[in-house]
Design an enzyme around this catalytic site. Structure first.
Site, PDB file in Angstrom:
ATOM      1  N   SER A 327      -8.372  -1.840  -3.425  1.00 50.50           N
ATOM      2  CA  SER A 327      -7.974  -3.249  -3.348  1.00 50.50           C
ATOM      3  C   SER A 327      -7.299  -3.637  -2.038  1.00 50.50           C
ATOM      4  O   SER A 327      -7.237  -4.825  -1.694  1.00 50.50           O
ATOM      5  CB  SER A 327      -7.041  -3.585  -4.520  1.00 50.50           C
ATOM      6  OG  SER A 327      -7.708  -3.411  -5.754  1.00 50.50           O
ATOM      7  N   ILE A 328      -6.796  -2.668  -1.302  1.00 44.76           N
ATOM      8  CA  ILE A 328      -6.155  -2.979  -0.022  1.00 44.76           C
ATOM      9  C   ILE A 328      -7.147  -3.598   0.949  1.00 44.76           C
ATOM     10  O   ILE A 328      -6.770  -4.277   1.912  1.00 44.76           O
ATOM     11  CB  ILE A 328      -5.526  -1.700   0.565  1.00 44.76           C
ATOM     12  CG1 ILE A 328      -4.430  -2.046   1.578  1.00 44.76           C
ATOM     13  CG2 ILE A 328      -6.573  -0.795   1.174  1.00 44.76           C
ATOM     14  CD1 ILE A 328      -3.626  -0.843   2.000  1.00 44.76           C
TER      15      ILE A 328
END
Length: 607
Positions: A327-328
């Protein structure tokens, strides 16, 4: 009657013939006997003359024609030429603090033919030289050799102790042990920035990190020393020497800040130990210049003794290890959507708990029912399902172009030894699942520097900079040289970068995944990441990460944290967040960056 004596009649001596009447053959026979030695004498004289002639020719050859050659052979046996090591250049941090330097040392040698008792000498020298007794005994007894190396990189003070060592059998100083002047590489801060600096091999060549990358610059040019020696091989102190002076290596200043590096190193090492992760990295980058202020790795090694520990710990995982970011990396999808005019932070999405695509069921980390989220809310809550729904508006080709523009699967520009550029296949080769997982950070691979660069690009108003690790270098004449920075490249518009920054501020808000991460007095923009860790046999564990910058309204510092395969926990915000906050707080203070006093932006996350 007396018998009558018989008169003996002697034969008359024949008369000697005259010289003229003597037979001539007799004379010829005598002449022949007298002439034979003369012939032999004449032949011997001829041979002797030939020998003398040959000797004369050889003498002329030796003294005239080959005199120089024989003189050179004799001189070579009498003279010895050794290298004079060049003083290797220093490596310092951006403020001139020494990270690596070269000091004088000794290479201790021996002539085994002069060693009285190898076993006794080994027993005496082992504690001083740090070499075990069996090895020393073998070297000291290696006859008929006249030269063996006992130990390298010995401190001059230790060599004095060796010189003063007494043979108990004779009561005199040990014989047959000598020393040559050499140099030793010293890293005063031990493990600090070890994976950036690298180390040297036994021959003094760079074997990793900056030491290898800039080996020619640092090494300089060795000199030569020719000296005369006696029959025992010892140097004759009174004899004249011939010397070519070495040229010292150039000093290299890194962009690394030693103090920030130390705090980052301590923070990530403690978290790796706490979570029992296999490894962790922290990258700190200057938004305005792309300069790397810290590149910490755990576990690490001591470059003063690189042979100890695991081989894997000597590399630089921040550049060599690639992983699926999770998700980063969603901020790239959000940037592409906004930059293409396909969505805004306020775009409304109805997000179900699961989504069926390509024969697979996609879901979020935390189960939920239908949620009404804005695009800002999707990022704040790190919804995989919401990201896939939003990315349906974006073609795969366009998303691919944005990923490459942000630096995914591209060289970082550092040129660091062992760097991996990551993995990103072309859209026409994406599998059915990759078409939906790539938008939320799985299905491609990055390194830690690439993630830091990604966040620096957003913080820098959408302009991508080439990261810098070398601040300058100084040549032998004292002239300072500054590397030419890479050409900046615009990836997204300033308006897009500003919008994404405001969305990242919501991640740090009351309903975001990074709400517990605080640096008092500063507005933060960041993103959590939790991804499955890919191995050659599928997935095993997680990658937990957090990246962000501060101050959010006037970005100056980016900090990116990554932990691989933690056992105690796996969420990026919970594990990477504290390391981010500790490192960021210190970096802001160390660089004198004051809070702007502007309150964080609040955007609607639900509708």
């Amino acid at each position: 009657m007396v018998p009558q004596q018989r008169r003996q009649v002697r034969p008359s001596r024949p008369s000697r013939p005259s010289r003229a009447q003597q037979p001539r053959p007799v004379v010829r026979l005598r002449r022949a006997r007298l002439g034979e030695p003369a012939k032999r004498l004449g032949a011997g004289a001829a041979v002797l003359g030939l020998i003398l002639a040959l000797m004369a020719v050889r003498l002329v050859q030796v003294q005239g024609v080959q005199a120089h050659s024989y003189a050179m052979v004799a001189e070579s046996e009498r003279l010895r030429t050794v290298d004079i090591p060049a003083n290797r250049g220093m490596i310092t941090d951006r403020n001139g603090q020494t990270l690596a330097r070269t000091v004088e040392a000794r290479t201790v040698t021996a002539d085994p033919t002069l060693v009285a008792d190898p076993a006794m000498y080994a027993h005496l020298l082992s504690p001083l030289l740090g070499v075990d007794e069996p090895t020393l005994t073998q070297r000291l007894a290696d006859r008929p050799r006249h030269y063996v190396v006992l130990a390298r990189d010995i401190d001059p003070m230790v060599w004095r102790q060796v010189q003063n060592t007494v043979d108990p059998g004779t009561g005199k100083a040990i014989s047959g042990v000598f020393a040559e002047v050499s140099t030793k590489r010293v890293y005063p801060a031990d493990q600090l920035a070890a994976n950036v600096l690298g180390f040297l091999d036994g021959a003094g060549q760079g074997m990793g990190g900056v030491e290898r990358q800039y080996d020619r610059l640092l090494a300089g040019t060795p000199g030569k020393l020719t000296y005369e020696r006696d029959r025992r091989g010892d140097r004759i102190a009174t004899a004249a020497d011939r010397q070519i002076a070495p040229i010292a290596g150039e000093d290299v200043a890194l962009t690394i800040d030693r103090d920030i590096e130390w705090v980052a190193q301590q923070a990530i090492a403690a978290k790796v130990k706490e979570t029992q992760a296999t490894s962790g990295t922290v990258v700190v980058e200057d938004v305005r210049t792309g300069e790397i202020l810290a590149m910490a790795t755990a576990p690490t090694f001591d470059p003063n003794d690189p042979g100890k520990g695991d081989d894997l710990n000597r590399g630089n995982r921040a550049l060599s290890q690639v992983y699926e970011p999770g998700s980063i990396a969603k901020i790239m999808t959000m940037s592409a959507l906004i930059d293409q005019g396909l969505a805004t932070p306020a775009t409304q999405l109805e997000v179900p708990g699961t989504l069926h695509r390509a024969g697979h069921t996609l879901h979020d980390d935390v189960a939920h029912g239908i949620e009404k989220l804005t695009l800002a809310g999707v990022l704040a809550q790190s919804s995989n399902v919401g990201t896939v729904l939003a990315s349906d508006r974006l073609s795969h080709d366009v998303l691919y172009r944005y990923l490459r523009a942000f630096g995914i699967a591209e060289p970082t520009g550092l040129g660091f030894p062992g760097e991996s550029r990551g993995i990103l296949t072309k859209p026409n080769k994406w599998s059915g699942t990759q078409k939906y997982t790539i938008p939320f950070g799985q299905g491609f691979a990055v390194n830690s520097i690439q993630i830091a660069d990604l966040y620096t690009t957003i913080a820098n108003g959408g302009v991508r900079l080439t990261p810098q690790l070398i601040k300058s270098w100084t040549d032998g004449a004292g002239r300072k040289h500054v590397p030419t920075p890479g050409r900046p490249a615009r990836v997204v518009s300033p308006e897009t970068a500003s919008a994404v920054t405001q969305m990242m501020e919501q991640v740090m808000g009351h309903d975001g995944t990074g709400k517990h991460i605080k640096v008092p007095g500063y507005a933060l923009a960041g993103k959590t990441g939790t991804a499955q860790f890919a191995t050659g046999h599928g997935y095993d564990g997680y990658t937990a990460s957090f990246a962000g910058f501060a101050p959010a309204d006037a970005p100056q510092i980016v900090v990116s944290v990554t932990l691989q395969q933690p056992v105690n926990g796996h969420f990026g915000g919970a594990l990477g967040g504290p390391v981010f906050a500790q490192t960021m707080a210190f970096a802001l203070q160390a660089l004198g960056i004051r809070p702007t006093g502007v309150a964080p932006v609040r955007l609607p996350t639900q509708w």
